[in-house]
Design a protein around this motif. Structure first.
Motif, PDB file in Angstrom:
ATOM      1  N   GLY A 119     -23.410 -56.142 -11.192  1.00  0.00           N
ATOM      2  CA  GLY A 119     -22.662 -56.881 -12.200  1.00  0.00           C
ATOM      3  C   GLY A 119     -21.860 -58.023 -11.632  1.00  0.00           C
ATOM      4  O   GLY A 119     -21.995 -58.399 -10.465  1.00  0.00           O
ATOM      5  N   TYR A 120     -21.015 -58.580 -12.476  1.00  0.00           N
ATOM      6  CA  TYR A 120     -20.140 -59.683 -12.082  1.00  0.00           C
ATOM      7  C   TYR A 120     -18.842 -59.101 -11.528  1.00  0.00           C
ATOM      8  O   TYR A 120     -17.859 -58.912 -12.260  1.00  0.00           O
ATOM      9  N   ALA A 121     -18.838 -58.819 -10.236  1.00  0.00           N
ATOM     10  CA  ALA A 121     -17.686 -58.118  -9.651  1.00  0.00           C
ATOM     11  C   ALA A 121     -16.415 -58.948  -9.725  1.00  0.00           C
ATOM     12  O   ALA A 121     -15.342 -58.435 -10.038  1.00  0.00           O
ATOM     13  N   SER A 122     -16.541 -60.234  -9.442  1.00  0.00           N
ATOM     14  CA  SER A 122     -15.352 -61.086  -9.447  1.00  0.00           C
ATOM     15  C   SER A 122     -14.746 -61.176 -10.843  1.00  0.00           C
ATOM     16  O   SER A 122     -13.542 -60.957 -11.034  1.00  0.00           O
ATOM     17  N   ILE A 123     -15.575 -61.486 -11.825  1.00  0.00           N
ATOM     18  CA  ILE A 123     -15.071 -61.611 -13.188  1.00  0.00           C
ATOM     19  C   ILE A 123     -14.664 -60.245 -13.741  1.00  0.00           C
ATOM     20  O   ILE A 123     -13.751 -60.140 -14.568  1.00  0.00           O
ATOM     21  N   GLY A 124     -15.324 -59.188 -13.263  1.00  0.00           N
ATOM     22  CA  GLY A 124     -14.893 -57.847 -13.667  1.00  0.00           C
ATOM     23  C   GLY A 124     -13.464 -57.571 -13.250  1.00  0.00           C
ATOM     24  O   GLY A 124     -12.647 -57.072 -14.034  1.00  0.00           O
TER      25      GLY A 124
END
Length: 640
Positions: free
Chosen positions: A508-513
């Motif tokens: 997934g989008y770890a940063s945006i998560g």
């Protein structure tokens, strides 16, 4: 070459507009400090009905005069060209040609990235017929109130220069203007020459002078004496000065000049994403990245600095922690920048000059001046403390477990030499790299963070490798970024450009998560997981909280022609990365990362970043996040 039945006038050469443009580009050069380079080193292209019979035929006609590279994605071709230009310190660039319609509009993201980062690229999109023999034609945008608008006009706001060549003879002034902008350090970025497809194929008698070799001198403007004297007085009177090195230091090849100033004065040097590496990590004055993704050492110095000396930086919100970082009352700024627009930011004393010229002038004028021993000892101790935090983040107590993302960086850190180049742009990696990476050479760190464009890394690594063949070039890519733009793997395979691709699979989008969680949005829509059915049974109303998707990105890279080495443990990773570094073909290391824990995870952000939080909400997470937002935003100040 056939010229038909028409004999060209004396002193002219009969060519199509596209042939003339390619011949012109092949004879343009830059020169700085006595070093001459070809300005347009190659042309990338994807052909369609808007350019196949024009620029495509002209490239075929040119033979070895203009090298050609076949791309798979128009956006990625621009990224490759940008990577090449940055590695060449903006002294050499690539051109990119596309068809009309979607081929042209696919350039917009790459053009924005180039212009935001002040990096030169020449865009040659096909355009609809200038003579309008049929109206509309395929892929023509019809605007009822404007007959001269095409989809290429979307490139105007993201180009530093734009022209549409509606007659062959219009190419002469437009081509010269395009070269001027590409080679101007204060103006450069994306340059667009829109080429109607009929005009590309139209013949014209071109003056021979148009094809003469032309050298564009890249000057080093010197600082104004009065501005220099005022800046020197400000620096000499400061007790806690701090230098911020931006990308302009690299573009000017001013690394040695920066080192000279730091050696002579002892002023600490923090770096933006674009400026990281301008001092080696082990230089006593290097205190690491600054701002939201910076080190505690650099950010603490910024908060207490009484004078900030910006060199080649545009002071983005990450650098200034959204205007909350420089908090000392009465703090002043001196900005050395070749662009007056940037030099005047933060109500600074503007020192408008080339970075190398300005740094050398400051060093000479400050001869004998040095910051106090107590200040030097303070930031040296802070630097040593931060290095221990880096060691902890990189450490892996067990070699037979799945690595965290920072442990992946630690393995790479233990492998590279000053020859290696690391390319990244988006996700959580830029923050980790800015805080943790130990740069061993001035050009090892290639993180595009002006636009932070997902999908940049793989094509940019290709462009970098073209500029410095033989050096190991690593593209570090998260799974979200990989899925955006993996297609240029095929180009690397086709050209046997031995980039080293590291895919970090974290589902997934770890940063945006993480950002989503911090602003009260509870990681909504940021994980690559199956949808959990809702109680209502209506499709689309459940959350993405099911199991991870069974995606094998390593298999995907292998299907595109790469050699792929899965790494399931830290031990596997060490072996795979060593093999990748030694490989003479494009190679991928595919690693599924573990969630970072409190021992080996990255240090948290050391400064704030403004992402507005919902002012009204019913969910407790958002209410709490808004309270924190109000607390942080109260610290913002305008420097006037």
């Amino acid at each position: 070459m056939s010229t038909g039945t028409i004999t060209p006038r004396p002193g002219t050469r009969r060519l199509t507009t596209a042939q003339a443009l390619v011949a012109f580009l092949a004879r343009q050069y830059t020169e700085r400090d006595g070093n001459r380079r070809r300005l347009i080193g190659a042309t990338w292209g994807i052909f369609g009905h808007g350019n196949v019979a024009g620029v495509g035929q002209a490239l075929l006609e040119s033979g070895s005069d203009m090298p050609y590279y076949q791309g798979r994605s128009e956006q990625a071709m621009v990224h490759a060209a940008v990577g090449y230009a940055r590695q060449c310190a903006r002294l050499s660039a690539h051109a990119v040609t596309t068809s009309i319609g979607p081929g042209a509009t696919n350039l917009v993201t790459g053009a924005a990235l180039a212009t935001v980062n002040r990096l030169p690229v020449l865009l040659l999109p096909g355009d609809v017929f200038a003579t309008r023999p049929a109206d509309p034609v395929l892929q023509q945008l019809e605007i009822p109130y404007a007959g001269d608008v095409s989809v290429n006009d979307t490139l105007r706001p993201v180009s530093r220069y734009f022209d549409r060549i509606t007659r062959p003879e219009a190419l002469v002034p437009a081509a010269l203007a395009a070269m001027r902008v590409l080679t101007d350090p204060a103006e450069t970025g994306a340059v667009t020459l829109a080429l109607p497809q009929d005009v590309q194929a139209e013949a014209f008698d071109w003056p021979e002078e148009f094809f003469a070799e032309r050298v564009w001198q890249v000057r080093r403007p010197q600082p104004d004496p009065e501005a220099l004297a005022e800046s020197v007085r400000a620096i000499a009177s400061a007790g806690r000065p701090l230098i911020i090195a931006g990308g302009g230091v690299r573009h000017s090849e001013a690394e040695e000049a920066l080192k000279g100033l730091a050696d002579a004065t002892g002023i600490p040097v923090a770096s933006t994403q674009a400026g990281k590496g301008t001092l080696r990590h082990d230089h006593p004055a290097d205190v690491g990245g600054i701002g939201h993704t910076g080190t505690a050492t650099a950010d603490d110095l910024a908060r207490s600095a009484d004078l900030v000396i910006g060199v080649g930086t545009r002071y983005s919100d990450f650098t200034t922690a959204s205007a909350t970082l420089f908090t000392r009352p009465g703090v002043r700024f001196v900005n050395l920048n070749i662009t007056g627009f940037d030099a005047h930011k933060l109500a600074a004393l503007p020192l408008v000059a080339d970075a190398r010229a300005g740094l050398e002038a400051l060093t000479t004028a400050l001869r004998g001046h040095r910051v106090g021993y107590g200040y030097t000892a303070e930031y040296s101790d802070g630097k040593a403390r931060w290095e221990r935090r880096v060691d902890a983040a990189y450490a892996a107590s067990d070699e037979d477990v799945r690595p965290t993302q920072t442990q992946v960086l630690g393995v790479l850190d233990g492998l590279v030499t000053e020859d290696d180049i690391v390319v990244n742009a988006a996700g959580s990696l830029p923050g980790d790299l800015h805080k943790l990476w130990r740069c061993r050479s001035h050009d090892q760190y290639h993180v595009e963070y002006g636009y932070s464009c997902m999908g940049y890394e793989i094509p940019a690594a290709i462009g970098v490798a073209m500029a410095v063949p033989g050096r190991p070039v690593w593209a570090l890519v998260g799974d979200g970024t990989y899925l955006m733009n993996p297609t240029e793997i095929v180009t690397a395979v086709q050209e046997n450009i031995p980039i080293k691709l590291v895919i970090l699979q974290n589902h997934g989008y770890a940063s945006i998560g993480g950002l989503s969680e911090s602003v009260g949005s509870e990681r909504f829509g940021t994980a690559y997981r199956y949808r959990q059915p809702s109680d209502s049974g209506v499709r689309g109303t459940g959350d993405y909280t099911g199991g991870p998707l069974p995606v094998d990105l390593g298999a995907n890279a292998a299907s595109l022609g790469m050699r792929v080495m899965p790494a399931r443990t830290v031990r596997d990773l060490r072996e795979a990365m060593a093999a990748a570094r030694a490989a003479d073909r494009p190679t991928c290391v595919y690693v599924e990362t573990e969630t970072a824990d409190t021992v080996s995870g990255p240090p948290p952000a050391q400064a704030w970043w403004d992402v507005p939080v919902a002012e009204t909400a019913t969910r407790p997470s958002a209410v709490k996040a808004r309270q924190e937002y109000d607390r942080q935003v109260a610290a913002r100040r305008r420097h006037l």
